[in-house]
Design an enzyme around this catalytic site. Structure first.
Site, PDB file in Angstrom:
ATOM      1  N   TRP A 363     -17.587 -25.098  27.568  1.00 56.46           N
ATOM      2  CA  TRP A 363     -17.904 -25.855  28.778  1.00 56.46           C
ATOM      3  C   TRP A 363     -16.756 -26.776  29.165  1.00 56.46           C
ATOM      4  O   TRP A 363     -16.832 -27.462  30.199  1.00 56.46           O
ATOM      5  CB  TRP A 363     -19.196 -26.645  28.594  1.00 56.46           C
ATOM      6  CG  TRP A 363     -19.046 -27.875  27.716  1.00 56.46           C
ATOM      7  CD1 TRP A 363     -18.379 -27.973  26.530  1.00 56.46           C
ATOM      8  CD2 TRP A 363     -19.591 -29.173  27.973  1.00 56.46           C
ATOM      9  NE1 TRP A 363     -18.479 -29.241  26.020  1.00 56.46           N
ATOM     10  CE2 TRP A 363     -19.220 -30.007  26.884  1.00 56.46           C
ATOM     11  CE3 TRP A 363     -20.361 -29.722  28.990  1.00 56.46           C
ATOM     12  CZ2 TRP A 363     -19.590 -31.356  26.797  1.00 56.46           C
ATOM     13  CZ3 TRP A 363     -20.740 -31.057  28.903  1.00 56.46           C
ATOM     14  CH2 TRP A 363     -20.357 -31.858  27.825  1.00 56.46           C
ATOM     15  N   GLU A 502     -23.395 -32.555  19.558  1.00 50.44           N
ATOM     16  CA  GLU A 502     -23.556 -31.504  18.550  1.00 50.44           C
ATOM     17  C   GLU A 502     -23.991 -32.032  17.187  1.00 50.44           C
ATOM     18  O   GLU A 502     -24.185 -31.235  16.263  1.00 50.44           O
ATOM     19  CB  GLU A 502     -22.241 -30.732  18.421  1.00 50.44           C
ATOM     20  CG  GLU A 502     -21.900 -29.954  19.684  1.00 50.44           C
ATOM     21  CD  GLU A 502     -20.565 -29.230  19.584  1.00 50.44           C
ATOM     22  OE1 GLU A 502     -20.509 -28.063  19.980  1.00 50.44           O
ATOM     23  OE2 GLU A 502     -19.589 -29.848  19.116  1.00 50.44           O
ATOM     24  N   LYS A 622     -22.198 -37.546  18.357  1.00 52.14           N
ATOM     25  CA  LYS A 622     -20.794 -37.147  18.247  1.00 52.14           C
ATOM     26  C   LYS A 622     -20.049 -37.512  19.516  1.00 52.14           C
ATOM     27  O   LYS A 622     -18.885 -37.894  19.485  1.00 52.14           O
ATOM     28  CB  LYS A 622     -20.711 -35.632  18.010  1.00 52.14           C
ATOM     29  CG  LYS A 622     -19.303 -35.084  17.965  1.00 52.14           C
ATOM     30  CD  LYS A 622     -19.301 -33.573  17.776  1.00 52.14           C
ATOM     31  CE  LYS A 622     -17.888 -32.998  17.794  1.00 52.14           C
ATOM     32  NZ  LYS A 622     -17.889 -31.533  17.651  1.00 52.14           N
TER      33      LYS A 622
END
Length: 835
Positions: A363, A502, A622
């Site tokens: 992405w 993530e 994260k």
């Protein structure tokens, strides 16, 4: 003062050689070669990788008792190989001699890499060496290397070795080395009379052929020297020429190596090895190539440069901000350029600079495409077409998982099938674990967002009609099928997904991966459905009828889209948007304790898993997740989305969410600081600048502790340029026109750049006192321009200049006043220089 066009390194630094190689990569959008020392093969210190756009190959490996298949961007034949030795001496290795001087320079203006060094060998001979290399931007099949050797205190016979090394592997990322990594097979090799060699290699699975031919000549000044030549084929996957010449003390000898690289998939290709051999026959010498290469870069910089005049506190002008920004632009243009257009390739998240993420496309193009949309719309169009040409693969993936429409994979490579790895190695623990990142369905929203933003800026109705509309509609159908009605809530919901963060793959203790009602995912799904409805209104009646017929979209489905867009669930807790359902029940994390124990905790997931626990248990991130919404949309746009869903969006919502998630982010992704810079800037420019400086330095200072050596972070590099455009210049391109509302931090005194809007070039200059926008005169007619909230018509060949208000918070019309200030804790940021 730092030269804003030259990235320089003094002295040998074995520990950081990989970082230098990545940062000094040269490329032209078709292929790129790391800035490795030409005299070395891969040896644990040096890693001379060459990568071709779209050059992938798949191999199977046995991991933890499973057979896994990974597709990689292949490290192709090393064309750099050029070394020398005196008749009775050793081949050049600076680790085995006394290095007297060493300097390496990357010249951004011309796209050249220089090395200068002097050394004394074990016999007391002092030799000076200067090398220059280029990967030609204007002639995308050519590269060249020049090495000048001066024996300072000795004379005698000098032996040069110039070769093509096909015995390469994908070994640039330590954690992948347990996997099969030999992708190339030698097809043929031979000589090109009278002074060249060639090597044709092919990938083992994808049958992707790459041919290289090289021509090596020796000169004293401009006079070609006769050299005794010998062809060496003593290794089954290499070919080399050995050239012997006599040298005299104090007289330099210059070697030129010109290389041609062609692939079996190049446009108009018959046979790649033949094309390469003919190309070096016709190629000029190094100096002529350098001149035309430099001219190509001159024109690139004219349209793509962003000039900044910055000061540090105390008034000293260092030039480093300008240098790093140009370094980022340089690597963007080396990965994707006009040479890329029409090649059916995407943009790898780590560029063509290394093997991290296996060279896959993620992405990250969400952060990268704005740079090209604003300056090279044809390039942006080509990158979006990479997705369009893989629409059938995305449809197949959706069907395989029980959904409608098109589900683009989280990681894409050659053919658009899901390329995400099934197992992930934790380099701290050495253990393999399941990888759930394929559940990041939000990549589909990024693709739809890029289609829409390209259309808004370029006004390319033909592209929307023929390509973009189908992509957006099929993504909308996927979101519609993913959304399920929850009778108890009276709302739609999306389950079994991961958001951008993530760290959170599943619920604590759960066997299966995936989360319920990721706020970012749900809101982006709504946005996509609304844009799909807009697209159907924008395209022609015939095209609309055809698409609805072919895709089998009826009025009932359109009504479902409208219904979902009004009744999608978003979870809240403690006055903030919950990252996902159940987030509020997670444990708070001991940030201070872990920082004391480990220092840098950006990759907190690996630390916790090595301890036998998981970040799934904690309120840790994260990278930006919920905050992505504030990055992509103006406050008034978000307010409209939330009000459509029936949720409040009060004046303090952004500040509360930013403060909450900033305190819980480890910034384990370089993209995180880009996003937080953007949203913090809207509330406090000075505090946002702290994050910007950290993001700006991410790769140059390798603040993630070794990851840049595996490939630069192209999304973060593009993101820093976008911060300059979107916030410091306050630029926005919409269907209504182009607007500017500058808000520069105190360290910036001037910004100058060119952008393209609806096929017209604008020059923009912003200082502390004024804003000036000028339009080219290539076409008649004006364009609508908004300067600090006031819309005007900018005539062809004309300019508008307005005095700027004192630099306070930049507010969009109707944007809420946000108080109090957001504070950025610099102790949690790597890469922020002390003041």
């Amino acid at each position: 003062m730092t030269d804003p066009w030259i990235l320089s390194f003094e002295g040998l630094d074995v520990e950081h050689e990989g970082l230098r190689e990545a940062l000094c990569t040269l490329g032209n959008g078709c292929f790129a070669t790391r800035g490795a020392a030409e005299e070395h093969h891969a040896d644990g210190t040096h890693y001379p990788g060459t990568y071709v756009a779209g050059g992938y190959n798949a191999l199977s490996s046995e991991v933890a008792g499973q057979t896994v298949i990974n597709e990689d961007l292949v490290n192709f034949t090393n064309w750099l190989w050029l070394t020398f030795r005196p008749m009775d001496g050793d081949w050049l290795d600076l680790r085995k001699v006394e290095v007297l001087d060493y300097r390496q320079e990357l010249h951004l203006r011309e796209g050249l890499l220089l090395r200068r060094f002097r050394f004394r060998d074990t016999q007391g001979r002092v030799t000076a060496v200067e090398s220059r290399r280029l990967v030609h931007m204007g002639k995308p099949h050519l590269a060249a290397l020049e090495v000048c050797v001066t024996p300072e205190n000795w004379s005698g016979e000098l032996i040069f070795l110039s070769g093509l090394d096909g015995a390469v592997r994908n070994a640039g990322v330590a954690r992948y080395r347990q996997l099969n990594n030999k992708h190339l097979e030698l097809v043929t090799r031979g000589t090109v009379a009278p002074e060249g060699i060639y090597l044709l290699a092919r990938t083992s699975q994808s049958r992707f052929e790459v041919a290289q031919a090289s021509r090596t000549r020796v000169f004293r000044e401009t006079l070609a020297l006769p050299a005794e030549r010998q062809i060496l084929q003593d290794h089954p996957e290499r070919i080399a020429e050995q050239l012997r010449v006599h040298v005299r003390a104090g007289e330099p000898v210059r070697v030129e190596k010109v290389v041609a690289l062609f692939t079996s998939r190049d446009p108009g290709m018959s046979e790649s090895a033949r094309a390469a051999r003919h190309a070096i026959d016709d190629a000029p010498g190094f100096e002529a190539l350098r001149a035309s290469h430099s001219k190509a870069w001159e024109w690139l910089w004219r349209h793509h440069d962003v000039e900044v005049d910055s000061v540090e506190h105390g008034g000293k002008a260092p030039g480093q901000d300008q240098l790093i920004l140009r370094l980022h632009i340089f690597h963007l243009l080396q990965t994707v350029s006009a040479n890329t257009v029409g090649r059916d390739v995407g943009v790898p998240a780590r560029g063509l600079h290394g093997e991290a993420y296996r060279g896959h496309i993620f992405w990250d193009e969400l952060f990268i495409l704005p740079f090209f949309i604003q300056r090279s719309p044809s390039t942006a169009r080509s990158l979006i077409l990479y997705r369009y040409h893989r629409l059938d693969a995305a449809r197949a993936l959706a069907r395989a998982e029980g959904f409608a429409g098109a589900a683009f994979p989280w990681q894409s490579s050659s053919d658009g099938r899901e390329a995400t790895q099934q197992l992930h190695l934790n380099p701290i623990s050495g253990r393999w674990g399941p990888d759930y990142s394929h559940l990041q369905r939000h990549v589909n929203a990024a693709i739809a967002y890029n289609v829409w933003k390209y259309y808004e800026a370029a006004g390319d109705r033909a592209f929307l009609e023929e390509y973009g509309a189908e992509v957006v509609l099929e993504i909308a159908r996927f979101w519609s099928s993913l959304a399920q009605w929850n009778e108890r809530r009276g709302r739609y919901e999306i389950t079994g997904v991961m958001g951008p963060d993530e760290y959170h793959e599943k619920y604590p203790g759960a066997e299966a991966g995936g989360l319920r009602n990721s706020a970012y995912t749900n809101v982006m799904a709504v946005w996509c459905l609304l844009r799909a409805l807009d697209v159907l209104e924008l395209i022609s009646a015939d095209r609309r009828a055809k698409l609805m017929d072919v895709l089998k979209i009826d009025e009932a489905e359109l009504q479902r889209w409208r219904d979902i867009s009004e009744r999608m669930v978003v979870i809240f807790h403690d006055g903030v948007i919950s990252q996902f359902e159940g987030y509020s029940e997670l444990e708070e994390f001991d940030w201070e304790g872990y920082t004391r124990r480990y220092g840098n905790i950006e990759r907190l997931d690996r630390i916790l898993k090595a301890e036998g626990t998981s970040p799934d248990r904690y309120k840790v991130s994260k990278q930006a997740d919920v905050i992505m919404l504030f990055y992509l949309f103006r406050p008034d746009e978000l307010r409209a989305l939330f009000e459509r869903l029936g949720y409040p969006f009060d004046e303090d919502a952004i500040r509360r969410n930013v403060e909450y998630y900033q305190a819980r982010a480890s910034h384990g992704s370089t993209l995180s600081k880009v996003v937080f810079t953007s949203v913090v800037h809207r509330q406090d420019c000075a505090e946002g600048c702290k994050l910007f400086l950290s993001a700006l330095r991410s790769d140059l200072y390798d603040i993630q502790g070794g990851t840049t050596a595996e490939g630069i972070h192209l999304g973060a590099m593009a993101g820093t340029v976008d911060i300059m455009m979107r916030h410091y210049a306050g630029m926005e391109m919409t269907r209504e026109g182009i607007s500017f509302w500058p808000d520069m931090p105190g360290r910036l005194r001037r910004v100058f750049f060119r952008v393209q809007f609806r096929g017209r070039w604008l020059e923009v200059e912003i200082t502390r006192e004024h804003l000036r926008v000028a339009l080219d005169a290539t076409e008649p007619g004006s364009i609508p321009v908004c300067l600090q909230g006031l819309w005007r018509q900018l005539p062809s060949g004309g300019a508008l200049e307005v005095p700027l208000r004192p630099p306070t918070h930049r507010r969009e019309p109707g944007e809420p006043r946000l108080v109090p200030r957001v504070h950025v804790d610099e102790s949690r940021l790597a890469g922020v220089p002390s003041r």
